[in-house]
Design an enzyme around this catalytic site. Sequence first.
Site, PDB file in Angstrom:
ATOM      1  N   HIS A   8       0.886  -1.321  -0.008  1.00  0.00           N
ATOM      2  CA  HIS A   8       0.144   0.050  -0.029  1.00  0.00           C
ATOM      3  C   HIS A   8       0.812   1.129   0.089  1.00  0.00           C
ATOM      4  O   HIS A   8       1.666   1.302   0.601  1.00  0.00           O
ATOM      5  CB  HIS A   8      -0.837  -0.108   1.293  1.00  0.00           C
ATOM      6  CG  HIS A   8      -2.118   0.881   1.150  1.00  0.00           C
ATOM      7  ND1 HIS A   8      -1.941   2.316   1.534  1.00  0.00           N
ATOM      8  CD2 HIS A   8      -3.326   0.810   0.596  1.00  0.00           C
ATOM      9  CE1 HIS A   8      -3.211   2.745   1.184  1.00  0.00           C
ATOM     10  NE2 HIS A   8      -3.914   2.020   0.717  1.00  0.00           N
ATOM     11  N   ASP A  22      -7.742  -5.712   0.446  1.00  0.00           N
ATOM     12  CA  ASP A  22      -8.251  -6.626  -0.908  1.00  0.00           C
ATOM     13  C   ASP A  22      -7.929  -8.052  -0.655  1.00  0.00           C
ATOM     14  O   ASP A  22      -8.409  -8.630  -1.336  1.00  0.00           O
ATOM     15  CB  ASP A  22      -7.961  -5.867  -2.233  1.00  0.00           C
ATOM     16  CG  ASP A  22      -8.879  -4.691  -2.653  1.00  0.00           C
ATOM     17  OD1 ASP A  22      -9.882  -4.745  -2.143  1.00  0.00           O
ATOM     18  OD2 ASP A  22      -8.108  -3.804  -3.143  1.00  0.00           O
TER      19      ASP A  22
HETATM   20  N1  CMC Z   1       4.004  -7.303  -5.176  1.00  0.00           N
HETATM   21  C1  CMC Z   1       5.243  -7.265  -5.321  1.00  0.00           C
HETATM   22  N2  CMC Z   1       6.036  -5.932  -5.139  1.00  0.00           N
HETATM   23  C2  CMC Z   1       5.549  -5.021  -4.743  1.00  0.00           C
HETATM   24  C3  CMC Z   1       4.309  -4.994  -4.518  1.00  0.00           C
HETATM   25  C4  CMC Z   1       3.357  -6.161  -4.531  1.00  0.00           C
HETATM   26  N3  CMC Z   1       2.186  -6.110  -4.338  1.00  0.00           N
HETATM   27  N4  CMC Z   1       3.769  -3.777  -4.029  1.00  0.00           N
HETATM   28  C5  CMC Z   1       5.120  -3.130  -4.033  1.00  0.00           C
HETATM   29  N5  CMC Z   1       5.956  -3.932  -4.703  1.00  0.00           N
HETATM   30  C6  CMC Z   1       7.165  -3.362  -4.674  1.00  0.00           C
HETATM   31  C7  CMC Z   1       7.583  -2.456  -5.801  1.00  0.00           C
HETATM   32  O1  CMC Z   1       8.219  -3.524  -6.889  1.00  0.00           O
HETATM   33  C8  CMC Z   1       8.853  -1.851  -5.215  1.00  0.00           C
HETATM   34  O2  CMC Z   1      10.230  -2.404  -5.126  1.00  0.00           O
HETATM   35  P1  CMC Z   1      11.331  -1.947  -5.628  1.00  0.00           P
HETATM   36  O3  CMC Z   1      11.784  -0.705  -4.501  1.00  0.00           O
HETATM   37  O4  CMC Z   1      12.537  -2.821  -5.660  1.00  0.00           O
HETATM   38  O5  CMC Z   1      11.409  -1.263  -7.058  1.00  0.00           O
HETATM   39  C9  CMC Z   1       8.374  -1.396  -3.754  1.00  0.00           C
HETATM   40  O6  CMC Z   1       7.656  -2.411  -3.603  1.00  0.00           O
HETATM   41  C10 CMC Z   1       7.600  -0.043  -3.734  1.00  0.00           C
HETATM   42  O7  CMC Z   1       6.600  -0.407  -4.642  1.00  0.00           O
HETATM   43  P2  CMC Z   1       5.970   1.037  -5.300  1.00  0.00           P
HETATM   44  O8  CMC Z   1       5.118   0.426  -6.402  1.00  0.00           O
HETATM   45  O9  CMC Z   1       6.697   2.200  -5.446  1.00  0.00           O
HETATM   46  O10 CMC Z   1       4.592   1.200  -4.027  1.00  0.00           O
HETATM   47  P3  CMC Z   1       3.501   2.217  -4.582  1.00  0.00           P
HETATM   48  O11 CMC Z   1       3.199   2.931  -3.311  1.00  0.00           O
HETATM   49  O12 CMC Z   1       3.469   3.005  -5.876  1.00  0.00           O
HETATM   50  O13 CMC Z   1       2.261   1.087  -4.940  1.00  0.00           O
HETATM   51  C11 CMC Z   1       0.555  -0.286  -4.678  1.00  0.00           C
HETATM   52  C12 CMC Z   1       1.185   0.904  -4.251  1.00  0.00           C
HETATM   53  C13 CMC Z   1      -0.867  -0.782  -3.720  1.00  0.00           C
HETATM   54  C14 CMC Z   1       0.010   0.031  -6.053  1.00  0.00           C
HETATM   55  C15 CMC Z   1       1.454  -1.561  -4.984  1.00  0.00           C
HETATM   56  O14 CMC Z   1       1.825  -1.987  -3.513  1.00  0.00           O
HETATM   57  C16 CMC Z   1       0.748  -2.784  -5.402  1.00  0.00           C
HETATM   58  O15 CMC Z   1       0.507  -2.843  -6.832  1.00  0.00           O
HETATM   59  N6  CMC Z   1       0.049  -3.624  -4.938  1.00  0.00           N
HETATM   60  C17 CMC Z   1      -0.739  -4.794  -5.563  1.00  0.00           C
HETATM   61  C18 CMC Z   1      -2.031  -4.221  -6.155  1.00  0.00           C
HETATM   62  C19 CMC Z   1      -2.998  -4.253  -4.990  1.00  0.00           C
HETATM   63  O16 CMC Z   1      -3.245  -4.939  -3.842  1.00  0.00           O
HETATM   64  N7  CMC Z   1      -3.738  -2.702  -4.502  1.00  0.00           N
HETATM   65  C20 CMC Z   1      -4.765  -2.600  -3.683  1.00  0.00           C
HETATM   66  C21 CMC Z   1      -4.463  -1.596  -2.949  1.00  0.00           C
HETATM   67  S1  CMC Z   1      -5.472  -1.440  -1.389  1.00  0.00           S
HETATM   68  C22 CMC Z   1      -7.043  -1.048  -1.981  1.00  0.00           C
HETATM   69  C23 CMC Z   1      -7.076   0.374  -2.635  1.00  0.00           C
HETATM   70  O17 CMC Z   1      -6.716   1.385  -1.753  1.00  0.00           O
HETATM   71  O18 CMC Z   1      -7.325   0.559  -3.767  1.00  0.00           O
END
Ligand code: CMC
Length: 431
Positions: A312, A370
């Site tokens: 998140h 989720d």
């Molecule tokens: N699986 C694998 N790696 C992950 C994941 C994941 N679900 N989420 C983040 N990472 C890694 C990412 O690859 C990055 O690694 P590195 O630093 O080596 O490049 C690091 O963690 C930081 O990730 P980010 O993409 O910069 O984080 P963000 O804040 O931009 O993304 C997120 C947040 C929710 C989009 C992401 O965690 C994700 O894609 N999660 C899976 C989808 C999901 O479950 N979404 C529902 C969110 S809760 C409901 C809502 O509010 O909508």
Amino acid sequence: MSFSPPQDDGTVSITFQGKTATLPVLSGASGNSVVDIRSLTKELGLFTFDPGLGSTAACESKITFIDGEKGILLYRGYPIEQLAAKSSFAEVAYLLLYGELPSKEEHEDFKERLLNHSLLHEQIRNFFNGYRRDAHPMAMLCGTVGGLSAFYPEGIDISNEESRDLSAVRLIAKMPTLAAWAYKYSRGEPFVYPRADYSYSENFINMLFARADRPYKVNPILSNALDRILILHADHEQNASTSTVRLTGSTGSHPFACVAAGIAALWGPAHGGANEAVLQMLGKIGSKENIPDFIAKVKDKNSNVRLMGFGHRVYKNFDPRAKIMQQTCYEVLEELGIKHDPLLELAIELEKYALNDDYFVQRKLYPNVDFYSGIIFKAMGIPKSMFTAFFAVARTVGWVSQWKEAFNDPLRRIYRPRQLYTGHQRRDLNK
Ligand code: CMC
């Protein structure tokens, strides 16, 4: 402005090319202080660069507060755990919209208003007929909510507080009917209308599952579970879909069109579409033995595979909604007499595996709301494609509360971010 005075170290100075800009640091009621950069461009000719807006506060808000390190989520100051345990969705909707929990009379009056506005104009039935039967419910929601703006042209009068309130209540009231009708349409079954003797969640369940050919009784355990799930999803400060609604609202657009934009933003798998994606992922993994291989793929940067339902932007310890959701999951499965649910068992194993893996520990990735919601919905007999539509019904409360709040903000302006241009310099056509 509603900020308290800047703290002791109340300014930040930036020096660039011999000029210095002194920027105030503003403190809210809780959470990180913010550097007020509004004079930066005028004083130094600089923009700020923040892709994904992870360090940018785009507005003031009094509605929802998240402490991502401590796993705290408050609606109007009340902890989510207390609201989920002791309040109905209608009470929480009232709280988010109007700032305080309703008195008994206000609660009754609000429920009555929601009921009165839950019907749809009969012509909306024709809208559904235009869709293919296999259309995704989010596509139908996007289109029908946007289309409803044509039925309430007076809603464009956003300068009028009463008109804004009416639009907000209409949207909250009509969303379950629209979502349920999208489902019925996909099954080729007749639409079911809202009933005056049912609560918000009972009506939603009844409109989904009641059939013309047999009696149907809403199971109170399921409607209570749904009420709790709706409460957990109702608002989440400036997330992608809420920011979309605020952005669209900043142009003065019709409120139904703003919510249609929010639905579009919610649909994506990085946001509300994650609950559907979690079940797809569990289906693909198939069994516990395949977890290590799947996790290896997730960790491989070239695979583009993510562990859905994990991570998140704000929560960096745990998502308090996920804890309540996991508990609700056990309750629902027990009520339904499901002793062993292979998907739940797989999800628990997957969670355990990930929580003990350095990749997830180092990046502070935990299950989010989720991760378990899809398993509950599936147990309730709700098809995968409807999961995000449930999220949309709940989040409509947050969208319209934030949309309304924006209108009373003296700092309100059209959203118009800047950019770091990296394309061609000026060049001339060579002909
Ligand atoms: N699986 C694998 N790696 C992950 C994941 C994941 N679900 N989420 C983040 N990472 C890694 C990412 O690859 C990055 O690694 P590195 O630093 O080596 O490049 C690091 O963690 C930081 O990730 P980010 O993409 O910069 O984080 P963000 O804040 O931009 O993304 C997120 C947040 C929710 C989009 C992401 O965690 C994700 O894609 N999660 C899976 C989808 C999901 O479950 N979404 C529902 C969110 S809760 C409901 C809502 O509010 O909508």
